[in-house]
Design a protein around this motif. Structure first.
Motif, PDB file in Angstrom:
ATOM      1  N   PHE A  97      -7.571   5.470  -9.747  1.00 27.83           N
ATOM      2  CA  PHE A  97      -7.434   6.479  -8.696  1.00 27.83           C
ATOM      3  C   PHE A  97      -6.022   6.461  -8.136  1.00 27.83           C
ATOM      4  N   LEU A  98      -5.508   5.261  -7.848  1.00 26.52           N
ATOM      5  CA  LEU A  98      -4.167   5.167  -7.276  1.00 26.52           C
ATOM      6  C   LEU A  98      -3.107   5.635  -8.255  1.00 26.52           C
ATOM      7  N   LYS A  99      -3.298   5.353  -9.546  1.00 23.53           N
ATOM      8  CA  LYS A  99      -2.325   5.826 -10.523  1.00 23.53           C
ATOM      9  C   LYS A  99      -2.320   7.344 -10.558  1.00 23.53           C
ATOM     10  N   ALA A 100      -3.499   7.965 -10.435  1.00 21.38           N
ATOM     11  CA  ALA A 100      -3.590   9.414 -10.478  1.00 21.38           C
ATOM     12  C   ALA A 100      -3.079  10.037  -9.182  1.00 21.38           C
ATOM     13  N   GLN A 101      -3.415   9.442  -8.051  1.00 28.22           N
ATOM     14  CA  GLN A 101      -3.070  10.024  -6.755  1.00 28.22           C
ATOM     15  C   GLN A 101      -1.690   9.590  -6.289  1.00 28.22           C
ATOM     16  N   ASP A 102      -1.388   8.327  -6.498  1.00 26.10           N
ATOM     17  CA  ASP A 102      -0.166   7.674  -6.049  1.00 26.10           C
ATOM     18  C   ASP A 102       0.240   8.168  -4.672  1.00 26.10           C
ATOM     19  N   THR A 103       1.465   8.607  -4.504  1.00 31.27           N
ATOM     20  CA  THR A 103       1.954   8.938  -3.173  1.00 31.27           C
ATOM     21  C   THR A 103       1.586  10.344  -2.730  1.00 31.27           C
ATOM     22  N   ALA A 104       0.842  11.085  -3.544  1.00 28.63           N
ATOM     23  CA  ALA A 104       0.468  12.452  -3.164  1.00 28.63           C
ATOM     24  C   ALA A 104      -0.676  12.462  -2.151  1.00 28.63           C
ATOM     25  N   MET A 105      -1.273  11.319  -1.869  1.00 25.53           N
ATOM     26  CA  MET A 105      -2.416  11.288  -0.954  1.00 25.53           C
ATOM     27  C   MET A 105      -2.016  11.594   0.480  1.00 25.53           C
ATOM     28  N   TYR A 106      -0.878  11.105   0.908  1.00 25.24           N
ATOM     29  CA  TYR A 106      -0.413  11.403   2.258  1.00 25.24           C
ATOM     30  C   TYR A 106       1.100  11.284   2.339  1.00 25.24           C
ATOM     31  N   ASN A 107       1.650  11.937   3.336  1.00 23.53           N
ATOM     32  CA  ASN A 107       3.093  11.883   3.572  1.00 23.53           C
ATOM     33  C   ASN A 107       3.361  11.117   4.852  1.00 23.53           C
ATOM     34  N   VAL A 108       4.283  10.209   4.783  1.00 21.99           N
ATOM     35  CA  VAL A 108       4.664   9.443   5.966  1.00 21.99           C
ATOM     36  C   VAL A 108       5.534  10.320   6.856  1.00 21.99           C
ATOM     37  N   LEU A 109       5.171  10.381   8.138  1.00 23.40           N
ATOM     38  CA  LEU A 109       5.945  11.130   9.121  1.00 23.40           C
ATOM     39  C   LEU A 109       6.884  10.223   9.904  1.00 23.40           C
ATOM     40  N   HIS A 110       6.446   8.959  10.111  1.00 26.70           N
ATOM     41  CA  HIS A 110       7.222   8.068  10.976  1.00 26.70           C
ATOM     42  C   HIS A 110       6.767   6.628  10.776  1.00 26.70           C
ATOM     43  N   LYS A 131       0.031  -3.248  -4.084  1.00 17.59           N
ATOM     44  CA  LYS A 131      -0.707  -2.253  -3.300  1.00 17.59           C
ATOM     45  C   LYS A 131      -1.715  -2.943  -2.396  1.00 17.59           C
ATOM     46  N   VAL A 132      -1.845  -2.405  -1.176  1.00 21.15           N
ATOM     47  CA  VAL A 132      -2.904  -2.820  -0.261  1.00 21.15           C
ATOM     48  C   VAL A 132      -3.756  -1.577  -0.044  1.00 21.15           C
ATOM     49  N   ILE A 133      -5.064  -1.688  -0.307  1.00 23.87           N
ATOM     50  CA  ILE A 133      -5.972  -0.555  -0.207  1.00 23.87           C
ATOM     51  C   ILE A 133      -6.956  -0.840   0.912  1.00 23.87           C
ATOM     52  N   GLU A 182      17.714  -2.067  -1.099  1.00 23.72           N
ATOM     53  CA  GLU A 182      17.897  -0.796  -1.777  1.00 23.72           C
ATOM     54  C   GLU A 182      17.338  -0.818  -3.196  1.00 23.72           C
ATOM     55  N   SER A 183      17.573  -1.895  -3.910  1.00 20.97           N
ATOM     56  CA  SER A 183      17.158  -1.939  -5.317  1.00 20.97           C
ATOM     57  C   SER A 183      15.663  -2.200  -5.481  1.00 20.97           C
ATOM     58  N   LYS A 184      15.080  -3.011  -4.610  1.00 16.34           N
ATOM     59  CA  LYS A 184      13.679  -3.386  -4.766  1.00 16.34           C
ATOM     60  C   LYS A 184      12.737  -2.594  -3.859  1.00 16.34           C
ATOM     61  N   GLY A 185      13.261  -2.008  -2.809  1.00 15.99           N
ATOM     62  CA  GLY A 185      12.430  -1.255  -1.874  1.00 15.99           C
ATOM     63  C   GLY A 185      12.022  -2.105  -0.685  1.00 15.99           C
ATOM     64  N   ALA A 186      11.714  -1.436   0.416  1.00 14.81           N
ATOM     65  CA  ALA A 186      11.382  -2.132   1.661  1.00 14.81           C
ATOM     66  C   ALA A 186      10.087  -2.921   1.588  1.00 14.81           C
ATOM     67  N   ALA A 187       9.236  -2.649   0.610  1.00 11.75           N
ATOM     68  CA  ALA A 187       7.957  -3.359   0.499  1.00 11.75           C
ATOM     69  C   ALA A 187       8.126  -4.841   0.190  1.00 11.75           C
ATOM     70  N   ILE A 188       9.362  -5.307  -0.043  1.00  7.02           N
ATOM     71  CA  ILE A 188       9.569  -6.748  -0.224  1.00  7.02           C
ATOM     72  C   ILE A 188       9.427  -7.490   1.096  1.00  7.02           C
ATOM     73  N   TRP A 189       9.383  -6.738   2.223  1.00  7.70           N
ATOM     74  CA  TRP A 189       9.226  -7.396   3.528  1.00  7.70           C
ATOM     75  C   TRP A 189       8.405  -6.569   4.510  1.00  7.70           C
ATOM     76  N   LEU A 190       8.218  -5.262   4.262  1.00 11.04           N
ATOM     77  CA  LEU A 190       7.619  -4.357   5.232  1.00 11.04           C
ATOM     78  C   LEU A 190       6.481  -3.553   4.616  1.00 11.04           C
ATOM     79  N   PRO A 191       5.329  -3.469   5.296  1.00  7.90           N
ATOM     80  CA  PRO A 191       4.273  -2.572   4.810  1.00  7.90           C
ATOM     81  C   PRO A 191       4.771  -1.127   4.886  1.00  7.90           C
ATOM     82  N   CYS A 192       4.836  -0.441   3.752  1.00  7.82           N
ATOM     83  CA  CYS A 192       5.354   0.925   3.714  1.00  7.82           C
ATOM     84  C   CYS A 192       4.856   1.622   2.460  1.00  7.82           C
ATOM     85  N   LEU A 193       5.190   2.879   2.330  1.00  6.43           N
ATOM     86  CA  LEU A 193       4.795   3.646   1.162  1.00  6.43           C
ATOM     87  C   LEU A 193       5.994   3.818   0.241  1.00  6.43           C
ATOM     88  N   LEU A 194       5.858   3.352  -0.996  1.00 10.62           N
ATOM     89  CA  LEU A 194       6.902   3.497  -2.015  1.00 10.62           C
ATOM     90  C   LEU A 194       6.326   4.229  -3.210  1.00 10.62           C
TER      91      LEU A 194
END
Length: 182
Positions: free
Chosen positions: A20-33, A92-94, A146-158
């Motif tokens: 499901f996550l592979k199919a939906q990935d980041t299209a499920m929601y958009n981060v506003l803030h 991923k955290v679901i 920058e190279s690895k993304g903020a998820a190396i330390w912060l819960p976020c959407l990548l």
């Protein structure tokens, strides 16, 4: 003790969510803030805090997900004053919502986290935290992700993909150059 039938069900559930996550990935929601609160403990090379992720739902769902490396611990996830059940699948955290959300809904997911973040091997080219002391032996902490993304330390959407196009124009200032608009 987990029975064979329950174990098979859990494996099927994890595989289904993974597909499901592979199919939906980041299209499920958009981060506003992101509302990020972090306590940095240089002597322990440790961070803790919470990130409130405000997002607009794009597709009806009863799950939310975000990215965070397994080395960082999720203490709890809260939506509408309800603590959510969650599981991890690699980065991923679901989380299972208490009620289904519909397209257009705006929700705030508060994620409490802590841990020893990845150390930068060669900052800023190889991402992570850089724990050092200055000439006065005071803690100095740098972060390059920058190279690895903020998820190396912060819960976020990548990854952000092409969603940067929806951001308003920002002014960038520096000490050397006059401001310019991005």
């Amino acid at each position: 003790m987990i029975t064979g039938v329950l174990r098979a069900f859990l494996i099927l559930l994890v595989c289904s969510v993974s597909l499901f996550l592979k199919a939906q990935d980041t299209a499920m929601y958009n981060v506003l803030h992101y509302d990020i609160h972090v306590k940095v403990e240089p002597n322990k090379e440790y961070i803790s805090g919470f990130n409130t992720i405000l997002c607009r739902v794009q597709k009806t769902s009863d799950v939310l997900f975000f990215d965070l490396v397994p080395d960082m611990k999720v203490n709890k996830i809260v939506v509408d004053s309800n603590e959510l059940l969650y599981f991890r699948k690699q980065n991923k955290v679901i989380a299972t919502l208490k009620k289904t959300v519909s397209a257009g809904d705006v929700i705030a997911m508060k994620v409490y986290f802590e841990g020893k973040p990845l150390k930068a091997k060669l900052a800023p080219w190889n991402g992570g935290f850089d724990w050092k002391t200055d000439n006065n032996n005071k803690p100095w902490v740098g972060l390059a992700c920058e190279s690895k993304g903020a998820a190396i330390w912060l819960p976020c959407l990548l990854p952000l993909g092409d969603r940067w196009k929806c951001l308003p124009k920002y002014r960038v200032h520096s000490n050397t150059y006059p401001y310019f608009q991005v």
